[in-house]
Design an enzyme around this catalytic site. Structure first.
Site, PDB file in Angstrom:
ATOM      1  N   ASP A 319       0.857  -1.174   0.000  1.00 27.09           N
ATOM      2  CA  ASP A 319       0.000   0.000   0.000  1.00 27.09           C
ATOM      3  C   ASP A 319       0.905   1.240   0.000  1.00 27.09           C
ATOM      4  O   ASP A 319       2.127   1.144   0.116  1.00 27.09           O
ATOM      5  CB  ASP A 319      -0.944  -0.027   1.223  1.00 27.09           C
ATOM      6  CG  ASP A 319      -2.163   0.842   1.004  1.00 27.09           C
ATOM      7  OD1 ASP A 319      -3.198   0.622   1.641  1.00 27.09           O
ATOM      8  OD2 ASP A 319      -2.092   1.745   0.141  1.00 27.09           O
ATOM      9  N   GLU A 527     -10.117   7.075   4.750  1.00 29.33           N
ATOM     10  CA  GLU A 527      -9.058   6.501   5.581  1.00 29.33           C
ATOM     11  C   GLU A 527      -9.086   7.089   6.988  1.00 29.33           C
ATOM     12  O   GLU A 527     -10.163   7.267   7.571  1.00 29.33           O
ATOM     13  CB  GLU A 527      -7.703   6.668   4.882  1.00 29.33           C
ATOM     14  CG  GLU A 527      -7.670   6.001   3.508  1.00 29.33           C
ATOM     15  CD  GLU A 527      -6.277   5.892   2.920  1.00 29.33           C
ATOM     16  OE1 GLU A 527      -6.114   6.208   1.736  1.00 29.33           O
ATOM     17  OE2 GLU A 527      -5.357   5.457   3.636  1.00 29.33           O
TER      18      GLU A 527
END
Ligand code: GLC
Length: 634
Positions: A319, A527
């Site tokens: 990621d 997020e």
């Protein structure tokens, strides 16, 4: 004499020309040697050969530096097409907030991605790049594209056939812009509503996540990556990203730690990967989170489980700068040796190539491990047909945001709505009389679409976003980029005529209306900017409901949110309450279809709805009684 001098001069000129020609051709050849090798007849260019043979041939031609460069994924605000040529980078991505300089139409994306690909073809071996993007609820970074409800709503709809069609449409509208790789589906099993990524999860139930995640990949890849409009999927984020515990991360819970016993980890968070593997997703992305203190980005044990137990043979990507969260030196090497094949660096690609090339020289990363990773990267590029057809054509452009695609989005909105309360038959809305619409979310397609929409954190016409997302809002204000679709006020006005609609920001001044549709909930977030341990409705939202109620108008509350919220404050003032989640482009038409009774409510909660913050985390089977149970819906 004179003639001889003239002849000599003429001869000199001819020689000079010949010399120049000779120089140019050999320079070209020399340039070809260092610029582009003459590989026209090389086996790896022969599409008739098995991919494994083509990979083997190509790998054997590559230097260590070129191999390491194939493992590099760089972001467009740091790597230009010239950098792709100079460093022979393997992959390029647009992060949540990045766009082509020219704009965000599908044509802008097509020209942008093709420019990067043309640059890749200028490298010595002419290896095409993989271009990656987050198209997690439709191709929502493309202007004019179909923006679908986020996964939280699709989980409430719980219709695998619908999700498969959404996967197909998403692939088409993303491929239209020349993108080869979508970082979706997220198959997180979100177990705690305080997580800022709860809306990217289909459900708290691993069964629902398994079925819908597999359906998305089936639709997205159509079983064969070489199709004209199939692009690589990404099962993410491996794994237990939805199982982190509050307080184990500097943000709250995002990227936190799960201390679940192994049996629970497998039952809840690993199961969707086993299910999705049956559809052969092209790639898997590793989670920022950790398991009992071991970061997934260096968790060789669990990555081995993905390979050996679940049989995943595709490409594993890290990621965004996930390696940087590891402790100690040689962070890239740690991630690569744990089993990650491509590193989403995504900025310092020259540093990455230098460091990992040195790691190979020093034996910290074996060349065999590099060869294994590059084999998977090249295999995907051959499977996608990028060597035969590296540049995308404009044939799919007319399909972006088409009426047909928007109709599927409208169906998805309808099926995602969950009716939580309906007293005194407040719904369906009456066919005559005035309908009041209350609250800016009724006319804010940005807020109605949520995060990962044009920008990383989405955008809003009226709401103040998390400070980290202010940059999004400034860009949205100046760019004028907006979601294509219709908001609630627009759809209701179109349906009833302006004379039957009364709009109010705060719920006042609507006396005499037959109903008040009060649209409340959350501003967009993404997020960790969405991590919160206070999910109560805002004071302004409670005021809107109470004011409308005080006007003597029956209230229908429509909650626009990425997750269940704490709503005890409005229960006494509402006749009806609808969970609408983050519906996207067709928010207005889809909601109108159901609220006016053209279609029934069919959505069921895929997340247990907590009665209070103290109950969270609350999930089916844990013995706690929430406000509305998992599976509930009138
Ligand atoms: C983000 C997200 C991931 C996304 C990636 C690229 O940090 O964690 O879901 O695919 O970066 O934007």
């Amino acid at each position: 004499m004179k003639e001889r001098r003239a002849a000599r001069a003429a001869l000199r000129k001819i020689c000079a020309c010949v010399a120049i020609l000779a120089f140019v051709s050999c320079a070209k050849n020399a340039g070809a040697q260092t610029g582009q090798a003459d590989t026209a007849n090389a086996p790896y260019r022969n599409a008739a050969l098995p991919i494994a043979e083509r990979v083997e041939d190509l790998l054997a031609r590559m230097t260590v530096k070129e191999k390491v460069a194939q493992m590099a994924q760089a972001v467009i605000y740091r790597a230009s097409p010239a950098d792709v040529t100079a460093h022979a980078l393997g992959s390029i991505l647009s992060g949540g907030g990045d766009h082509p300089a020219s704009g965000i139409s599908a044509k802008d994306w097509l020209e942008h991605t093709n420019a990067y690909q043309k640059a890749a073809l200028q490298t010595r071996l002419g290896i095409p790049i993989l271009y990656g993007i987050d198209a997690v609820h439709g191709s929502a970074k493309t202007g004019g594209a179909t923006v679908f409800p986020h996964n939280v709503g699709l989980g409430a709809a719980n219709d695998a056939g619908l999700v498969e069609r959404i996967g197909r449409i998403t692939a088409v509208e993303t491929a239209a812009g020349g993108v080869h790789w979508n970082f979706a589906p997220c198959i997180a099993v979100s177990r705690d509503e305080r997580w800022g990524r709860a809306y990217e999860s289909f459900s708290e139930s691993p069964d629902i996540v398994s079925v819908l995640g597999a359906a998305f990949v089936r639709g997205h890849e159509e079983g064969a990556l070489s199709g004209r409009a199939t692009i690589a999927s990404t099962a993410k984020h491996y794994f237990a990203d939805g199982g982190a515990e509050w307080g184990t991360s500097p943000h709250g819970i995002d990227r936190g730690d799960s201390t679940l016993p192994e049996a629970e980890l497998r039952r809840i968070h690993l199961a969707p990967y086993a299910a999705v593997m049956k559809e052969n997703p092209a790639t898997v992305m590793i989670s920022f989170s950790s398991i009992s203190g071991v970061k997934m980005h260096e968790n060789a044990r669990w990555i081995d489980v993905l390979r050996e137990e679940l049989g995943f043979t595709g490409l594993i990507v890290s990621d965004w700068a996930g390696h940087a969260e590891l402790v100690g030196p040689n962070k890239y090497a740690k991630a690569i040796n744990a089993g990650i094949d491509m590193i989403m660096i995504p900025e310092d690609f020259t540093g990455f190539i230098a460091e990992v090339s040195k790691n190979v020289t020093d034996g910290i990363v074996s060349e065999a491990r590099v060869d294994e990773a590059v084999t998977r990267i090249l295999t995907l590029k051959f499977e996608l047909g990028l060597f035969e057809k590296p540049l995308a054509d404009d044939s799919l452009l007319p399909l972006v945001g088409s009426d047909e695609h928007m109709a599927v989005a409208r169906e998805a909105v309808r099926k995602s709505l969950v009716l939580l309360e309906n007293k005194n038959r407040a719904l369906p809305l009456p066919a005559e009389g005035t309908i009041a619409l209350v609250g800016t979310k009724a006319k804010d397609l940005g807020a109605l679409s949520g995060g990962w929409t044009i920008y990383w954190g989405g955008y809003s016409e009226y709401e103040t976003l998390h400070p980290t997302l202010e940059w999004n809002s400034r860009r949205a204000a100046s760019s004028g980029f907006r979601v294509k679709g219709k908001d609630i006020l627009g759809a209701f006005t179109e349906r009833l005529g302006a004379d039957r609609i009364a709009y109010s920001d705060d719920g006042r001044g609507i006396r005499g209306a037959k109903r008040a549709v009060v649209v409340i909930g959350e501003a967009p977030y993404t997020e960790f900017t969405g991590d919160s341990d206070n999910l109560a409705l805002s004071k302004a939202d409670v005021e809107r409901v109470r004011n409308a109620h005080a006007e003597g108008v029956p209230v229908v509350a429509v909650i626009v949110s990425g997750r269940p919220l704490i709503i005890d404050s409005i229960l006494p003032y509402c006749e009806a309450i609808v969970a609408a989640w983050l519906p996207g482009s067709m928010a207005g038409p889809g909601i109108a279809d159901v609220l006016f009774g053209d279609y029934p409510f069919t959505g069921k909660l895929s997340f247990t709805w907590p009665a209070s913050m103290e109950q969270i985390p609350i999930n089916a089977g844990d013995g706690k009684k929430g406000l509305y149970p998992f599976g509930y819906g009138l």
